[in-house]
Enzyme design. Structure first.
Site, PDB file in Angstrom:
ATOM      1  N   SER A   1      15.344  44.518  23.733  1.00  0.00           N
ATOM      2  CA  SER A   1      14.707  43.692  24.765  1.00  0.00           C
ATOM      3  C   SER A   1      14.958  44.266  26.152  1.00  0.00           C
ATOM      4  O   SER A   1      15.925  44.990  26.389  1.00  0.00           O
ATOM      5  CB  SER A   1      15.257  42.267  24.710  1.00  0.00           C
ATOM      6  OG  SER A   1      15.079  41.708  23.432  1.00  0.00           O
TER       7      SER A   1
HETATM    8  N1  SAH Z   1      18.706  41.374  20.045  1.00  0.00           N
HETATM    9  C1  SAH Z   1      18.070  42.653  19.811  1.00  0.00           C
HETATM   10  C2  SAH Z   1      16.556  42.528  19.949  1.00  0.00           C
HETATM   11  C3  SAH Z   1      15.874  43.162  18.794  1.00  0.00           C
HETATM   12  S1  SAH Z   1      14.163  42.784  18.601  1.00  0.00           S
HETATM   13  C4  SAH Z   1      18.654  43.725  20.714  1.00  0.00           C
HETATM   14  O1  SAH Z   1      19.489  43.414  21.570  1.00  0.00           O
HETATM   15  O2  SAH Z   1      18.313  44.896  20.545  1.00  0.00           O
HETATM   16  C5  SAH Z   1      14.238  41.453  17.434  1.00  0.00           C
HETATM   17  C6  SAH Z   1      14.851  41.743  16.104  1.00  0.00           C
HETATM   18  O3  SAH Z   1      14.676  40.586  15.282  1.00  0.00           O
HETATM   19  C7  SAH Z   1      14.243  42.889  15.316  1.00  0.00           C
HETATM   20  O4  SAH Z   1      15.243  43.819  15.014  1.00  0.00           O
HETATM   21  C8  SAH Z   1      13.700  42.226  14.046  1.00  0.00           C
HETATM   22  O5  SAH Z   1      13.810  43.043  12.881  1.00  0.00           O
HETATM   23  C9  SAH Z   1      14.574  40.991  13.942  1.00  0.00           C
HETATM   24  N2  SAH Z   1      14.042  39.876  13.165  1.00  0.00           N
HETATM   25  C10 SAH Z   1      12.769  39.410  13.086  1.00  0.00           C
HETATM   26  N3  SAH Z   1      12.694  38.359  12.253  1.00  0.00           N
HETATM   27  C11 SAH Z   1      13.964  38.133  11.787  1.00  0.00           C
HETATM   28  C12 SAH Z   1      14.548  37.182  10.888  1.00  0.00           C
HETATM   29  N4  SAH Z   1      13.833  36.238  10.272  1.00  0.00           N
HETATM   30  N5  SAH Z   1      15.871  37.269  10.661  1.00  0.00           N
HETATM   31  C13 SAH Z   1      16.631  38.224  11.240  1.00  0.00           C
HETATM   32  N6  SAH Z   1      16.133  39.150  12.091  1.00  0.00           N
HETATM   33  C14 SAH Z   1      14.816  39.103  12.365  1.00  0.00           C
END
Ligand code: SAH
Length: 218
Positions: free
Chosen positions: A66
Site C-alpha cells: 500500500s
Molecule cells: N498489508 C500489505 C498490503 C498488501 S495488499 C502490505 O503492507 O504490504 C493486500 C493483501 O491482501 C494481498 O497480499 C492479498 O493477497 C491479501 N488478501 C486478499 N484477500 C485476502 C483474504 N481473504 N485473506 C488474507 N489475505 C487476503
C-alpha cells in the site's frame, strides 16, 4: 545490510515520514515507525529506488504494498498503543505488520497467497519483527486469539464480514475499506458494547480486492 546502505535507507525513511506529516499524519508513534523502518526491505529489488516515494508499488502475485500515506492513515485510525492486540488481514509485503510491531502492538496477520506469506514471514523474522502469521482466508478472522483491540483490513471488501465485528473487544476498532472492486470508502467501526457499534467514514481509497468466503469471489 551494509551500514552505508542502511543509513541511506534511514535518511530516506525520515524524509518520507516528514512528507506524511505535511500531508496531515500527526500521530507521533506512527511517524516514528515510518521514519525508522527501511521500506526498501519490503519491496521487490527492481523497485528499491522508489521505496521512499509516497506511492503503492507492485509486489509479487499481482498484489501491492500500500501507499505509505494509506498505511500511516489506517494505522493512525486504529489508535494504536503499546501492547495493543491487532489482527491484520492481508500480510502482503509485511510492511504494515512491521509498522504496527514497531509501535509496540502485538500483531497477528493472515495472508491467502502462500508465496507472499513465505517472503513476508522471512523478512519480518530477519529484521526482528515479532508477528504471528497464518496462511488462509482472512475473511473469517482468527478466532483462536480473539478478541482484538484492533483489526486492520488491507484489501477492499464488498461488505463488512461479520467475524471481524464479533472478534473485536469492547472499545476495539475495525479499519476496513468497503465498496466496489476499484474504489472503496475507508470505514472505522468501533465496538461500543456487546450489541452496539459506531461507524465513521474516512474518504475514498483504492485497494486490491479482499478475496474469500465473506469477500469477493476469486
Ligand atoms: N498489508 C500489505 C498490503 C498488501 S495488499 C502490505 O503492507 O504490504 C493486500 C493483501 O491482501 C494481498 O497480499 C492479498 O493477497 C491479501 N488478501 C486478499 N484477500 C485476502 C483474504 N481473504 N485473506 C488474507 N489475505 C487476503
Amino acid at each position: 545490510m551494509q551500514t552505508e546502505q542502511y543509513n541511506r535507507g534511514a535518511s530516506s525513511a525520515f524524509h518520507l515520514a516528514e512528507e506524511l506529516r505535511e500531508n496531515g499524519i500527526d500521530n507521533p508513534e506512527v511517524l516514528k515507525a515510518i521514519a525508522e523502518i527501511p521500506r526498501e526491505w519490503f519491496v521487490p529489488e527492481g523497485f528499491r529506488a522508489r521505496a521512499y516515494d509516497n506511492e503503492a508499488l507492485p509486489i509479487d502475485c499481482g498484489q501491492t504494498i500500500s501507499q505509505p500515506y494509506t498505511v500511516a492513515r489506517m494505522t493512525q485510525l486504529l489508535n494504536p498503543f503499546q501492547g495493543m492486540k491487532v489482527l491484520e488481514i492481508g500480510t502482503g509485503s509485511g510492511y504494515q505488520a512491521a509498522v504496527l510491531s514497531a509501535i509496540g502492538c502485538r500483531v497477528w496477520s493472515i495472508e491467502r497467497v502462500p508465496d507472499l506469506l513465505q517472503t513476508a514471514r522471512h523478512r519480518l523474522e530477519k529484521h526482528g519483527f515479532h508477528v504471528a502469521t497464518r496462511l488462509g482466508d482472512g475473511t473469517v478472522g482468527w478466532s483462536e486469539y480473539a478478541p482484538y483491540d484492533g483489526i486492520i483490513v488491507t484489501a477492499g471488501a464488498p461488505k463488512i464480514p461479520s467475524p471481524f465485528v464479533s472478534q473485536l473487544s469492547i472499545g476495539g476498532r475495525l479499519v476496513i475499506p468497503v465498496g466496489e472492486k476499484a474504489t472503496q470508502q475507508l470505514f472505522v467501526v468501533t465496538r461500543i458494547d456487546e450489541e452496539d457499534y459506531e461507524v465513521e467514514e474516512h474518504g475514498e481509497f483504492r485497494f486490491v480486492p479482499l478475496i474469500g468466503k465473506r469477500g469477493w469471489e476469486e
